[in-house]
Design a protein around this motif. Structure first.
Motif, PDB file in Angstrom:
ATOM      1  N   SER A 206      -0.395  -2.678  -3.279  1.00 54.91           N
ATOM      2  CA  SER A 206       0.701  -3.623  -3.441  1.00 54.91           C
ATOM      3  C   SER A 206       1.811  -3.314  -2.442  1.00 54.91           C
ATOM      4  CB  SER A 206       1.228  -3.547  -4.873  1.00 54.91           C
ATOM      5  OG  SER A 206       2.313  -4.398  -5.053  1.00 54.91           O
ATOM      6  N   GLY A 207       2.127  -2.045  -2.275  1.00 54.54           N
ATOM      7  CA  GLY A 207       3.148  -1.638  -1.327  1.00 54.54           C
ATOM      8  C   GLY A 207       2.796  -2.018   0.102  1.00 54.54           C
TER       9      GLY A 207
ATOM     10  N   ARG B  74      13.987  -2.853  -3.696  1.00 56.71           N
ATOM     11  CA  ARG B  74      14.200  -2.622  -5.130  1.00 56.71           C
ATOM     12  C   ARG B  74      15.691  -2.444  -5.417  1.00 56.71           C
ATOM     13  NH1 ARG B  74      11.023   2.186  -7.997  1.00 56.71           N
ATOM     14  NH2 ARG B  74      10.850   2.731  -5.829  1.00 56.71           N
TER      15      ARG B  74
ATOM     16  N   TYR C  72      -0.672 -11.252  -7.952  1.00 60.22           N
ATOM     17  CA  TYR C  72      -0.954 -10.382  -9.093  1.00 60.22           C
ATOM     18  C   TYR C  72      -1.640 -11.143 -10.225  1.00 60.22           C
ATOM     19  CZ  TYR C  72       2.425  -6.890  -7.308  1.00 60.22           C
ATOM     20  OH  TYR C  72       3.112  -5.973  -6.561  1.00 60.22           O
TER      21      TYR C  72
ATOM     22  N   HIS D 117      -0.401   0.266  -7.071  1.00 62.68           N
ATOM     23  CA  HIS D 117       0.892   0.551  -6.437  1.00 62.68           C
ATOM     24  C   HIS D 117       0.732   0.723  -4.924  1.00 62.68           C
ATOM     25  CE1 HIS D 117       4.902   2.167  -5.870  1.00 62.68           C
ATOM     26  NE2 HIS D 117       4.377   3.223  -5.282  1.00 62.68           N
ATOM     27  N   GLN D 118      -0.285   1.463  -4.518  1.00 69.07           N
ATOM     28  CA  GLN D 118      -0.521   1.705  -3.098  1.00 69.07           C
ATOM     29  C   GLN D 118      -0.801   0.420  -2.330  1.00 69.07           C
ATOM     30  OE1 GLN D 118      -3.726   4.518  -2.724  1.00 69.07           O
ATOM     31  NE2 GLN D 118      -2.476   5.893  -1.520  1.00 69.07           N
TER      32      GLN D 118
ATOM     33  N   ILE E  68      -3.369   2.149 -11.851  1.00 71.76           N
ATOM     34  CA  ILE E  68      -1.969   1.837 -11.570  1.00 71.76           C
ATOM     35  C   ILE E  68      -1.563   2.429 -10.223  1.00 71.76           C
ATOM     36  CG2 ILE E  68       0.422   2.324 -12.271  1.00 71.76           C
ATOM     37  CD1 ILE E  68      -0.583   2.000 -15.199  1.00 71.76           C
ATOM     38  N   SER E  69      -1.996   3.649  -9.964  1.00 70.25           N
ATOM     39  CA  SER E  69      -1.681   4.296  -8.690  1.00 70.25           C
ATOM     40  C   SER E  69      -2.278   3.526  -7.513  1.00 70.25           C
ATOM     41  CB  SER E  69      -2.215   5.732  -8.703  1.00 70.25           C
ATOM     42  OG  SER E  69      -1.983   6.362  -7.485  1.00 70.25           O
TER      43      SER E  69
END
Length: 147
Positions: A18-19, A39, A117, A15-16, A11-12
């Motif tokens: 994806s950002g 957001r 995704y 997140h990285q 997940i981390s």
């Protein structure tokens, strides 16, 4: 042999990366906000004129982080913060025209990210995956609220 779980690590990493992809797409669309500000706007596009407390809940941003971001976004002309009539303690956040001008581009980027995704996923798999993510989020939110 002990099974090593790596969900949090994955997940981390997701997140990285994806950002980074999201930030790149924002630049491609000439949208001059960061993903955190996006957001905030996303939550306000869903419901304009909400309290800072509700906005913090919807975005999962800490109050000090959110306050700093709101100040910057207000100064950049994306939103306004007002007290409702008769209540000087409560603050409501509203989007301004500049925010509305980037909404369509931001929504397009969100759609592109979702396509990325879920590439190769069936609808039933997406539903199941998102249900698991909701459970994870609920577990973490409950824990953070207890501490």
């Amino acid at each position: 042999m002990k099974v090593v779980r790596k969900g949090g690590f994955l997940i981390s990493r997701i997140h990285q990366i994806s950002g980074r992809i999201f930030s790149k797409k924002l630049k491609e669309y000439n949208i001059e906000i960061n993903p955190g500000q996006g957001r905030i706007l996303f939550a306000l596009w869903e419901q304009d004129g909400i309290s800072i407390r509700d906005l913090a809940k919807r975005t999962s941003l800490g109050k000090s982080t959110l306050s700093a971001m709101l100040k910057r976004m207000r100064n950049d002309g994306y939103l306004k913060i007002e007290h409702p009539v008769g209540n000087e303690r409560k603050k409501l956040v509203y989007v301004l025209e500049r925010s509305k001008e980037i909404e369509a581009g931001y929504q397009q980027i969100s759609a592109e990210m979702n396509a990325l995704y879920y590439k190769g996923f069936k609808n039933a798999e997406i539903d199941e995956f998102e249900a698991y993510l909701e459970r994870l989020f609920t577990n973490l939110r409950k824990y953070s609220e207890e501490k």
